[in-house]
Structure formats: C-alpha cells, structure tokens
Design an enzyme around this catalytic site. Structure first.
Site, PDB file in Angstrom:
ATOM      1  N   LYS A  55       0.830  -1.213   0.000  1.00  0.00           N
ATOM      2  CA  LYS A  55       0.000   0.000   0.000  1.00  0.00           C
ATOM      3  C   LYS A  55       0.859   1.256   0.000  1.00  0.00           C
ATOM      4  CE  LYS A  55      -2.001  -0.976   3.933  1.00  0.00           C
ATOM      5  NZ  LYS A  55      -1.352  -2.256   4.239  1.00  0.00           N
ATOM      6  N   ARG A 111      -9.589   1.385   8.361  1.00  0.00           N
ATOM      7  CA  ARG A 111      -9.175   0.023   8.656  1.00  0.00           C
ATOM      8  C   ARG A 111     -10.262  -0.746   9.371  1.00  0.00           C
ATOM      9  NH1 ARG A 111      -3.443   0.555   8.777  1.00  0.00           N
ATOM     10  NH2 ARG A 111      -2.498  -1.473   9.005  1.00  0.00           N
ATOM     11  N   ARG A 113      11.735  -6.159   4.812  1.00  0.00           N
ATOM     12  CA  ARG A 113      11.480  -4.715   4.667  1.00  0.00           C
ATOM     13  C   ARG A 113      12.401  -3.913   5.574  1.00  0.00           C
ATOM     14  NH1 ARG A 113       5.684  -2.197   5.402  1.00  0.00           N
ATOM     15  NH2 ARG A 113       5.725  -3.356   7.353  1.00  0.00           N
ATOM     16  N   ARG A 170      11.095  -2.391  11.253  1.00  0.00           N
ATOM     17  CA  ARG A 170      10.054  -1.860  12.142  1.00  0.00           C
ATOM     18  C   ARG A 170       9.800  -2.817  13.300  1.00  0.00           C
ATOM     19  NH1 ARG A 170       5.234  -0.134   8.158  1.00  0.00           N
ATOM     20  NH2 ARG A 170       4.084  -1.255   9.762  1.00  0.00           N
ATOM     21  N   ARG A 183      -0.921  -9.233  13.031  1.00  0.00           N
ATOM     22  CA  ARG A 183      -1.433  -8.164  12.149  1.00  0.00           C
ATOM     23  C   ARG A 183      -2.284  -8.768  11.035  1.00  0.00           C
ATOM     24  NH1 ARG A 183       3.947  -5.328  10.668  1.00  0.00           N
ATOM     25  NH2 ARG A 183       2.697  -4.073   9.253  1.00  0.00           N
TER      26      ARG A 183
HETATM   27  P1  AP5 Z   1       4.873  -1.654   1.858  1.00  0.00           P
HETATM   28  O1  AP5 Z   1       4.598  -0.758   0.698  1.00  0.00           O
HETATM   29  O2  AP5 Z   1       5.664  -1.121   2.984  1.00  0.00           O
HETATM   30  O3  AP5 Z   1       3.500  -2.329   2.366  1.00  0.00           O
HETATM   31  P2  AP5 Z   1       2.294  -1.742   3.179  1.00  0.00           P
HETATM   32  O4  AP5 Z   1       1.059  -2.360   2.597  1.00  0.00           O
HETATM   33  O5  AP5 Z   1       2.364  -0.269   3.268  1.00  0.00           O
HETATM   34  O6  AP5 Z   1       2.601  -2.451   4.577  1.00  0.00           O
HETATM   35  P3  AP5 Z   1       2.513  -1.883   6.051  1.00  0.00           P
HETATM   36  O7  AP5 Z   1       3.232  -2.878   6.918  1.00  0.00           O
HETATM   37  O8  AP5 Z   1       2.947  -0.483   6.108  1.00  0.00           O
HETATM   38  O9  AP5 Z   1       1.016  -2.020   6.298  1.00  0.00           O
HETATM   39  P4  AP5 Z   1       0.294  -2.028   7.606  1.00  0.00           P
HETATM   40  O10 AP5 Z   1      -1.058  -1.847   7.092  1.00  0.00           O
HETATM   41  O11 AP5 Z   1       0.475  -3.207   8.484  1.00  0.00           O
HETATM   42  O12 AP5 Z   1       1.056  -0.895   8.440  1.00  0.00           O
HETATM   43  P5  AP5 Z   1       0.696   0.607   8.773  1.00  0.00           P
HETATM   44  O13 AP5 Z   1       1.934   1.377   8.816  1.00  0.00           O
HETATM   45  O14 AP5 Z   1      -0.428   1.075   7.922  1.00  0.00           O
HETATM   46  O15 AP5 Z   1       5.582  -2.979   1.273  1.00  0.00           O
HETATM   47  C1  AP5 Z   1       6.001  -4.026   2.121  1.00  0.00           C
HETATM   48  C2  AP5 Z   1       7.360  -4.572   1.664  1.00  0.00           C
HETATM   49  O16 AP5 Z   1       7.231  -5.211   0.403  1.00  0.00           O
HETATM   50  C3  AP5 Z   1       8.436  -3.481   1.472  1.00  0.00           C
HETATM   51  O17 AP5 Z   1       9.672  -3.991   1.849  1.00  0.00           O
HETATM   52  C4  AP5 Z   1       8.387  -3.194  -0.034  1.00  0.00           C
HETATM   53  O18 AP5 Z   1       9.611  -2.693  -0.492  1.00  0.00           O
HETATM   54  C5  AP5 Z   1       8.032  -4.563  -0.592  1.00  0.00           C
HETATM   55  N1  AP5 Z   1       7.220  -4.516  -1.807  1.00  0.00           N
HETATM   56  C6  AP5 Z   1       6.186  -3.635  -2.075  1.00  0.00           C
HETATM   57  N2  AP5 Z   1       5.635  -3.901  -3.287  1.00  0.00           N
HETATM   58  C7  AP5 Z   1       6.311  -4.988  -3.775  1.00  0.00           C
HETATM   59  C8  AP5 Z   1       6.183  -5.776  -4.986  1.00  0.00           C
HETATM   60  N3  AP5 Z   1       5.226  -5.496  -5.899  1.00  0.00           N
HETATM   61  N4  AP5 Z   1       7.029  -6.819  -5.137  1.00  0.00           N
HETATM   62  C9  AP5 Z   1       7.960  -7.129  -4.197  1.00  0.00           C
HETATM   63  N5  AP5 Z   1       8.140  -6.413  -3.044  1.00  0.00           N
HETATM   64  C10 AP5 Z   1       7.311  -5.362  -2.838  1.00  0.00           C
HETATM   65  O19 AP5 Z   1       0.134   0.429  10.258  1.00  0.00           O
HETATM   66  C11 AP5 Z   1       0.969  -0.005  11.311  1.00  0.00           C
HETATM   67  C12 AP5 Z   1       0.165  -0.096  12.587  1.00  0.00           C
HETATM   68  O20 AP5 Z   1      -0.356   1.203  12.929  1.00  0.00           O
HETATM   69  C13 AP5 Z   1      -1.061  -0.999  12.538  1.00  0.00           C
HETATM   70  O21 AP5 Z   1      -0.732  -2.347  12.788  1.00  0.00           O
HETATM   71  C14 AP5 Z   1      -1.919  -0.372  13.621  1.00  0.00           C
HETATM   72  O22 AP5 Z   1      -1.492  -0.753  14.902  1.00  0.00           O
HETATM   73  C15 AP5 Z   1      -1.645   1.104  13.466  1.00  0.00           C
HETATM   74  N6  AP5 Z   1      -2.605   1.764  12.558  1.00  0.00           N
HETATM   75  C16 AP5 Z   1      -2.319   2.370  11.366  1.00  0.00           C
HETATM   76  N7  AP5 Z   1      -3.435   2.854  10.804  1.00  0.00           N
HETATM   77  C17 AP5 Z   1      -4.459   2.558  11.644  1.00  0.00           C
HETATM   78  C18 AP5 Z   1      -5.851   2.778  11.605  1.00  0.00           C
HETATM   79  N8  AP5 Z   1      -6.442   3.387  10.568  1.00  0.00           N
HETATM   80  N9  AP5 Z   1      -6.593   2.347  12.655  1.00  0.00           N
HETATM   81  C19 AP5 Z   1      -6.025   1.710  13.694  1.00  0.00           C
HETATM   82  N10 AP5 Z   1      -4.709   1.456  13.792  1.00  0.00           N
HETATM   83  C20 AP5 Z   1      -3.929   1.878  12.774  1.00  0.00           C
HETATM   84 MG    MG Z   2       2.710   1.072   4.872  1.00  0.00          MG
END
Ligand code: AP5
Ligand code: MG
Length: 214
Positions: free
Chosen positions: A13, A88, A127, A160, A171
């Site tokens: 994402k 979410r 990552r 992270r 997660r």
């Molecule tokens: P990346 O682009 O980093 O993936 P992502 O979908 O952004 O993954 P996140 O871990 O950031 O998602 P998340 O939803 O768990 O975390 P968030 O920060 O939102 O890609 C992942 C890896 O793959 C990277 O190494 C990248 O280089 C690689 N990659 C990407 N595309 C690729 C491809 N096509 N081929 C190969 N490799 C590829 O949230 C973290 C925490 O915050 C949550 O767990 C929660 O506790 C809290 N939080 C955040 N938002 C909310 C909310 N709205 N409500 C409640 N809690 C929340």
């Molecule tokens: Mg992300």
C-alpha cells in the site's frame, strides 16, 4: 482524486501510495507513518499508539479518526489525497463518509492490493523502513543504493518493531477480522478496484493507473 489504499499489512500500500501521490501531486496520508513519527518524537499520541502497534493490534478509532479528518481538511488536500492504512474498520469508513458528506464530497476509488499471506510474511522480514521520510525498501527486491541508508534523506534504515514474525501473524489476523470487510463495503458503493499485488512494483503501479484512468 480521493483514493483509499486497501490491502493486508505488507501488500505494498505504502509503496504504491507514494507513487500515486507523486504522479497526481496530491498528499500521501499514512496513519501508520503519522503514528511512527509521533512515537519517534515521544508525543502522548505516540506513547498510546505504540502500546497497540507493538502487539499488532489496531490503535482505537477515537485516537485515529479525528487525526485523519484534520489532516484531510488541510490546504494541500483540497484537490485530493491518497489514504494509506485508513480506514481500517467499518466505523472508520463510516466516519470518513460522514465527514465528506458534510462538505458534499465522497471518496472516488478504493484500490485493493491483493497479496497472499505467505508472501506477506516473506516481504515483511526483508522490509527496511526510514522513520524520517517514510521511504520503504526491501533487502532483496528493492534495496537502497547504500546498504542500511535511506536514498532520499540519508537516515539509517530500521526493521520496524511490528515486523517481528509473531507480530506480523497477529497483524494478518487483525486484518482478516477487521479490515477485510471493507472490501465488500466499497464494492457495494461501486468504487472498488482490485490489483494483483504479487506482480512487480512497476506492473502493479501501471495496472493501478490503467484502472484510474481507464
Ligand atoms: P509496503 O509498501 O511497505 O506495504 P504496506 O502495505 O504499506 O505495509 P505496512 O506494513 O505499512 O502495512 P500495515 O497496514 O500493516 O502498516 P501501517 O503502517 O499502515 O511494502 C512491504 C514490503 O514489500 C516493502 O519492503 C516493499 O519494499 C516490498 N514490496 C512492495 N511492493 C512490492 C512488490 N510489488 N514486489 C515485491 N516487493 C514489494 O500500520 C501499522 C500499525 O499502525 C497498525 O498495525 C496499527 O497498529 C496502526 N494503525 C495504522 N493505521 C491505523 C488505523 N487506521 N486504525 C487503527 N490502527 C492503525
Ligand atoms: Mg505502509
């Protein structure tokens, strides 16, 4: 254009949201990045959010919704924005719809980036993230030019805290229970588009753009 990125943790994402935001000159709004910046700066919000994030749980809606509503009402978001990691939960989606309705607006598209659970676990362990500018890398598929250093801002890259294997599994559970129902929610509204997130980063991006502009 007002865009939502949906998908499991690690689906890509953030990677795609940054490219979309750049292409259309709209802000990339990641709730995860906002929480991590708060944790790094030791704010009250950061302290509260960290308790949940480290366990792979969701931060409560009351700490999340107002923050996003304030951010999308800023000046730079008036021509659109890419939401990454929000909504979410169904209550978050309803809060977003209600806030936009008040100003006679609505979301344009929700992009679901589809990746299977096994591949997610592999991606997360490789990552590396920059906590200063939000850039993400992968030690195998998307390495930085200089090992361990962010290409954009020179900051040291980190694994992270919530990318530890047991936390990733939690997660994923939380995603399937609380976030996946949003796919139906946006499908019923007629604004869902799905892309195969198992393809290369460039191919995923091109298919997103094809659907946005098609
Ligand atoms: P990346 O682009 O980093 O993936 P992502 O979908 O952004 O993954 P996140 O871990 O950031 O998602 P998340 O939803 O768990 O975390 P968030 O920060 O939102 O890609 C992942 C890896 O793959 C990277 O190494 C990248 O280089 C690689 N990659 C990407 N595309 C690729 C491809 N096509 N081929 C190969 N490799 C590829 O949230 C973290 C925490 O915050 C949550 O767990 C929660 O506790 C809290 N939080 C955040 N938002 C909310 C909310 N709205 N409500 C409640 N809690 C929340
Ligand atoms: Mg992300």
């Amino acid at each position: 254009m007002k865009i939502i990125m949906l998908g499991a943790p690690g689906a890509g994402k953030g990677t795609q949201a940054k490219k979309i935001a750049e292409k259309y000159s709209i802000p990339h709004i990641s709730t995860g990045d906002i929480f991590r910046a708060n944790i790094k700066n030791g704010t009250e919000l950061g302290k509260k959010a960290k308790e949940y994030m480290d366990k792979g749980e969701l931060v409560p809606d009351e700490l999340t919704c107002d923050l996003v509503m304030d951010r999308i009402s800023e000046d730079d978001a008036k021509n659109g924005f890419v939401l990454d990691g929000f909504p979410r939960t169904i209550p978050q989606a309803e809060a977003l719809d209600a806030a936009l309705e008040k100003i006679s607006q609505s979301m344009d598209v929700a992009i679901d980036v589809e990746v299977d659970d096994d591949s997610i676990v592999k991606r997360m362990s490789g990552r590396r993230a920059c906590l200063k500018c939000g850039a993400t890398y992968h030690i195998v598929s998307i390495p930085p030019k200089k090992e361990g250093i962010c290409d954009n801002c020179g900051e040291a890259l980190v694994l992270r805290d919530d990318d530890q294997p047991e936390t990733v599994l939690n997660r994923l559970r939380v995603y399937h229970n609380q976030t996946q129902p949003l796919i139906d929610y946006y499908s019923r509204k007629g604004i869902l588009c799905s892309v195969d997130g198992m393809e290369s980063m460039e191919t995923v991006f091109n298919s997103i753009i094809a659907q946005l502009e098609g």
